[in-house]
Design a protein around this motif. Structure first.
Motif, PDB file in Angstrom:
ATOM      1  N   PRO A 101      77.565 -94.269  -5.339  1.00 44.88           N
ATOM      2  CA  PRO A 101      77.180 -93.065  -6.083  1.00 44.88           C
ATOM      3  C   PRO A 101      75.805 -93.135  -6.737  1.00 44.88           C
ATOM      4  O   PRO A 101      75.264 -92.089  -7.132  1.00 44.88           O
ATOM      5  CB  PRO A 101      78.280 -92.932  -7.141  1.00 44.88           C
ATOM      6  N   ARG A 102      75.234 -94.331  -6.852  1.00 44.92           N
ATOM      7  CA  ARG A 102      73.914 -94.447  -7.483  1.00 44.92           C
ATOM      8  C   ARG A 102      72.829 -94.887  -6.484  1.00 44.92           C
ATOM      9  O   ARG A 102      71.790 -95.401  -6.881  1.00 44.92           O
ATOM     10  CB  ARG A 102      73.963 -95.391  -8.681  1.00 44.92           C
ATOM     11  N   TYR A 103      73.104 -94.662  -5.223  1.00 50.10           N
ATOM     12  CA  TYR A 103      72.105 -94.937  -4.176  1.00 50.10           C
ATOM     13  C   TYR A 103      71.629 -93.632  -3.564  1.00 50.10           C
ATOM     14  O   TYR A 103      72.425 -92.725  -3.296  1.00 50.10           O
ATOM     15  CB  TYR A 103      72.706 -95.813  -3.084  1.00 50.10           C
ATOM     16  N   LYS A 104      70.314 -93.558  -3.329  1.00 50.42           N
ATOM     17  CA  LYS A 104      69.757 -92.380  -2.655  1.00 50.42           C
ATOM     18  C   LYS A 104      68.612 -92.798  -1.750  1.00 50.42           C
ATOM     19  O   LYS A 104      67.747 -93.576  -2.137  1.00 50.42           O
ATOM     20  CB  LYS A 104      69.250 -91.367  -3.691  1.00 50.42           C
ATOM     21  N   HIS A 105      68.632 -92.259  -0.549  1.00 50.56           N
ATOM     22  CA  HIS A 105      67.547 -92.448   0.424  1.00 50.56           C
ATOM     23  C   HIS A 105      66.717 -91.170   0.435  1.00 50.56           C
ATOM     24  O   HIS A 105      67.221 -90.101   0.760  1.00 50.56           O
ATOM     25  CB  HIS A 105      68.146 -92.725   1.804  1.00 50.56           C
ATOM     26  N   LEU A 106      65.450 -91.294   0.074  1.00 47.81           N
ATOM     27  CA  LEU A 106      64.521 -90.175   0.144  1.00 47.81           C
ATOM     28  C   LEU A 106      63.469 -90.489   1.200  1.00 47.81           C
ATOM     29  O   LEU A 106      63.041 -91.636   1.339  1.00 47.81           O
ATOM     30  CB  LEU A 106      63.828 -89.936  -1.209  1.00 47.81           C
ATOM     31  N   GLU A 107      63.036 -89.494   1.931  1.00 47.95           N
ATOM     32  CA  GLU A 107      62.059 -89.726   2.988  1.00 47.95           C
ATOM     33  C   GLU A 107      60.630 -89.865   2.462  1.00 47.95           C
ATOM     34  O   GLU A 107      59.789 -90.484   3.094  1.00 47.95           O
ATOM     35  CB  GLU A 107      62.116 -88.604   4.018  1.00 47.95           C
ATOM     36  N   ALA A 108      60.338 -89.276   1.299  1.00 50.87           N
ATOM     37  CA  ALA A 108      58.977 -89.315   0.773  1.00 50.87           C
ATOM     38  C   ALA A 108      59.005 -89.337  -0.745  1.00 50.87           C
ATOM     39  O   ALA A 108      59.933 -88.809  -1.377  1.00 50.87           O
ATOM     40  CB  ALA A 108      58.190 -88.100   1.258  1.00 50.87           C
ATOM     41  N   LEU A 109      57.990 -89.952  -1.339  1.00 48.15           N
ATOM     42  CA  LEU A 109      57.910 -90.025  -2.788  1.00 48.15           C
ATOM     43  C   LEU A 109      57.817 -88.628  -3.406  1.00 48.15           C
ATOM     44  O   LEU A 109      58.298 -88.408  -4.523  1.00 48.15           O
ATOM     45  CB  LEU A 109      56.696 -90.863  -3.200  1.00 48.15           C
ATOM     46  N   ALA A 110      57.234 -87.706  -2.670  1.00 51.95           N
ATOM     47  CA  ALA A 110      57.096 -86.344  -3.181  1.00 51.95           C
ATOM     48  C   ALA A 110      58.447 -85.673  -3.425  1.00 51.95           C
ATOM     49  O   ALA A 110      58.533 -84.689  -4.166  1.00 51.95           O
ATOM     50  CB  ALA A 110      56.272 -85.504  -2.205  1.00 51.95           C
ATOM     51  N   ASP A 111      59.517 -86.227  -2.828  1.00 52.85           N
ATOM     52  CA  ASP A 111      60.858 -85.673  -3.027  1.00 52.85           C
ATOM     53  C   ASP A 111      61.496 -86.162  -4.320  1.00 52.85           C
ATOM     54  O   ASP A 111      62.566 -85.673  -4.715  1.00 52.85           O
ATOM     55  CB  ASP A 111      61.772 -86.063  -1.858  1.00 52.85           C
ATOM     56  N   LEU A 112      60.875 -87.128  -4.981  1.00 51.00           N
ATOM     57  CA  LEU A 112      61.494 -87.762  -6.138  1.00 51.00           C
ATOM     58  C   LEU A 112      61.668 -86.838  -7.350  1.00 51.00           C
ATOM     59  O   LEU A 112      62.751 -86.840  -7.954  1.00 51.00           O
ATOM     60  CB  LEU A 112      60.702 -89.013  -6.525  1.00 51.00           C
ATOM     61  N   PRO A 113      60.657 -86.066  -7.770  1.00 52.33           N
ATOM     62  CA  PRO A 113      60.851 -85.231  -8.961  1.00 52.33           C
ATOM     63  C   PRO A 113      62.036 -84.287  -8.845  1.00 52.33           C
ATOM     64  O   PRO A 113      62.827 -84.142  -9.795  1.00 52.33           O
ATOM     65  CB  PRO A 113      59.520 -84.460  -9.068  1.00 52.33           C
ATOM     66  N   ALA A 114      62.209 -83.667  -7.701  1.00 47.41           N
ATOM     67  CA  ALA A 114      63.329 -82.742  -7.516  1.00 47.41           C
ATOM     68  C   ALA A 114      64.658 -83.491  -7.594  1.00 47.41           C
ATOM     69  O   ALA A 114      65.624 -82.999  -8.197  1.00 47.41           O
ATOM     70  CB  ALA A 114      63.210 -82.003  -6.190  1.00 47.41           C
ATOM     71  N   PHE A 115      64.713 -84.684  -7.007  1.00 53.49           N
ATOM     72  CA  PHE A 115      65.958 -85.429  -7.043  1.00 53.49           C
ATOM     73  C   PHE A 115      66.279 -85.890  -8.466  1.00 53.49           C
ATOM     74  O   PHE A 115      67.433 -85.795  -8.904  1.00 53.49           O
ATOM     75  CB  PHE A 115      65.888 -86.649  -6.115  1.00 53.49           C
ATOM     76  N   VAL A 116      65.281 -86.403  -9.192  1.00 55.88           N
ATOM     77  CA  VAL A 116      65.511 -86.818 -10.571  1.00 55.88           C
ATOM     78  C   VAL A 116      66.030 -85.645 -11.397  1.00 55.88           C
ATOM     79  O   VAL A 116      66.953 -85.783 -12.204  1.00 55.88           O
ATOM     80  CB  VAL A 116      64.229 -87.399 -11.190  1.00 55.88           C
ATOM     81  N   GLY A 117      65.459 -84.473 -11.184  1.00 54.21           N
ATOM     82  CA  GLY A 117      65.937 -83.290 -11.881  1.00 54.21           C
ATOM     83  C   GLY A 117      67.374 -82.954 -11.547  1.00 54.21           C
ATOM     84  O   GLY A 117      68.147 -82.523 -12.404  1.00 54.21           O
ATOM     85  N   SER A 118      67.759 -83.188 -10.307  1.00 56.71           N
ATOM     86  CA  SER A 118      69.114 -82.827  -9.859  1.00 56.71           C
ATOM     87  C   SER A 118      70.194 -83.746 -10.398  1.00 56.71           C
ATOM     88  O   SER A 118      71.365 -83.372 -10.453  1.00 56.71           O
ATOM     89  CB  SER A 118      69.176 -82.830  -8.326  1.00 56.71           C
ATOM     90  N   ILE A 119      69.820 -84.982 -10.795  1.00 55.79           N
ATOM     91  CA  ILE A 119      70.832 -85.930 -11.281  1.00 55.79           C
ATOM     92  C   ILE A 119      70.857 -86.029 -12.797  1.00 55.79           C
ATOM     93  O   ILE A 119      71.601 -86.827 -13.355  1.00 55.79           O
ATOM     94  CB  ILE A 119      70.637 -87.344 -10.683  1.00 55.79           C
ATOM     95  N   SER A 120      70.043 -85.238 -13.477  1.00 56.08           N
ATOM     96  CA  SER A 120      70.024 -85.251 -14.944  1.00 56.08           C
ATOM     97  C   SER A 120      70.699 -83.997 -15.471  1.00 56.08           C
ATOM     98  O   SER A 120      70.589 -82.920 -14.895  1.00 56.08           O
ATOM     99  CB  SER A 120      68.575 -85.305 -15.447  1.00 56.08           C
ATOM    100  N   ARG A 121      71.350 -84.137 -16.594  1.00 55.42           N
ATOM    101  CA  ARG A 121      71.939 -82.947 -17.213  1.00 55.42           C
ATOM    102  C   ARG A 121      71.207 -82.610 -18.495  1.00 55.42           C
ATOM    103  O   ARG A 121      70.529 -83.454 -19.045  1.00 55.42           O
ATOM    104  CB  ARG A 121      73.418 -83.174 -17.502  1.00 55.42           C
TER     105      ARG A 121
END
Length: 234
Positions: A214-234
């Motif tokens: 549940p705490r592993y994520k594969h992203l294809e590019a660093l540019a995808d990181l901000p959106a993902f960080v936003g999606s896992i924070s409440r």
């Protein structure tokens, strides 16, 4: 939803800037210099074995790589390696230590965007002076709240870093291209491990992905990181 992410830690080599490709170029030259003594594939195997054997003494980085090349050259030539070859290997290492920094695509924009609302830490292995040089030349130094240059990336090392920076692991993310060093150990202590592949990764850094964790994520590019960080924070 997960706890709000407060801290994002970044690997440096091959996550923020190019690194492994310069080792590969130097290794190709190493094989050319010793072509009269052994086949390139065999030489590569001997060099990798030397690097594994020497990690505990030399650590990670260019200096240990050069010493391992010299040791391997001595071994495969039965101690008859010409001084000229040793000289060229030393010069190759010096060239690597002075090579300009090439940031990977989207790095500055991504780090800058995340730095606006998060604590940003660089966590990297390697030679202290070389890593400090690369960070200074990268132009990213002012974006990091802290820099951790460590001899190894193990669960206790990550736990200590998070503790010293006053962040609980569940609120931290570690991002990098090494499954072995940047993903698995942070996950083990309770943080997120974000894998962003690079086209070239050192064999020693390979490991099986923790698919389904549940705490592993594969992203294809660093540019995808901000959106993902936003999606896992409440």
């Amino acid at each position: 939803m997960s706890a709000k992410i407060s801290t994002i830690a970044f690997d440096a080599d091959d996550t923020l800037w190019e690194n492994e490709q310069f080792f590969r170029i130097t290794q190709e030259r190493f094989c050319e210099l010793l072509a009269d003594y052994t086949h390139a594939d065999h030489l590569a195997e001997r060099l990798l074995a030397a690097e594994r054997r020497n990690l505990g003494g030399y650590g990670f980085g260019i200096k240990g790589f050069v010493l391992s090349m010299i040791e391997t050259a001595i071994e495969v030539t039965d101690e008859r390696v010409p001084a000229k070859v040793i000289k060229e290997l030393i010069e190759a290492g010096q060239d690597m230590l002075s090579h300009p920094i090439h940031l990977l695509e989207g790095v500055e924009e991504t780090v800058r965007a995340l730095a606006a609302d998060h604590e940003i830490i660089m966590v990297t292995k390697g030679d202290l002076l070389d890593q400090e040089r690369k960070l200074a030349q990268s132009g990213l130094g002012d974006l990091f709240d802290a820099v951790e240059i460590v001899s190894a990336k193990t669960p206790p090392v990550y736990a200590d870093i998070f503790d010293r920076h006053g962040v609980t692991p569940e609120r931290a993310v570690m991002v990098g291209n090494s499954m072995k060093s940047d993903v698995l150990p942070p996950i083990e202590v309770g943080a997120w491990g974000i894998y962003i592949p690079h086209s070239i990764t050192w064999t020693i850094e390979h490991a099986e992905a923790p698919e389904g964790h549940p705490r592993y994520k594969h992203l294809e590019a660093l540019a995808d990181l901000p959106a993902f960080v936003g999606s896992i924070s409440r």
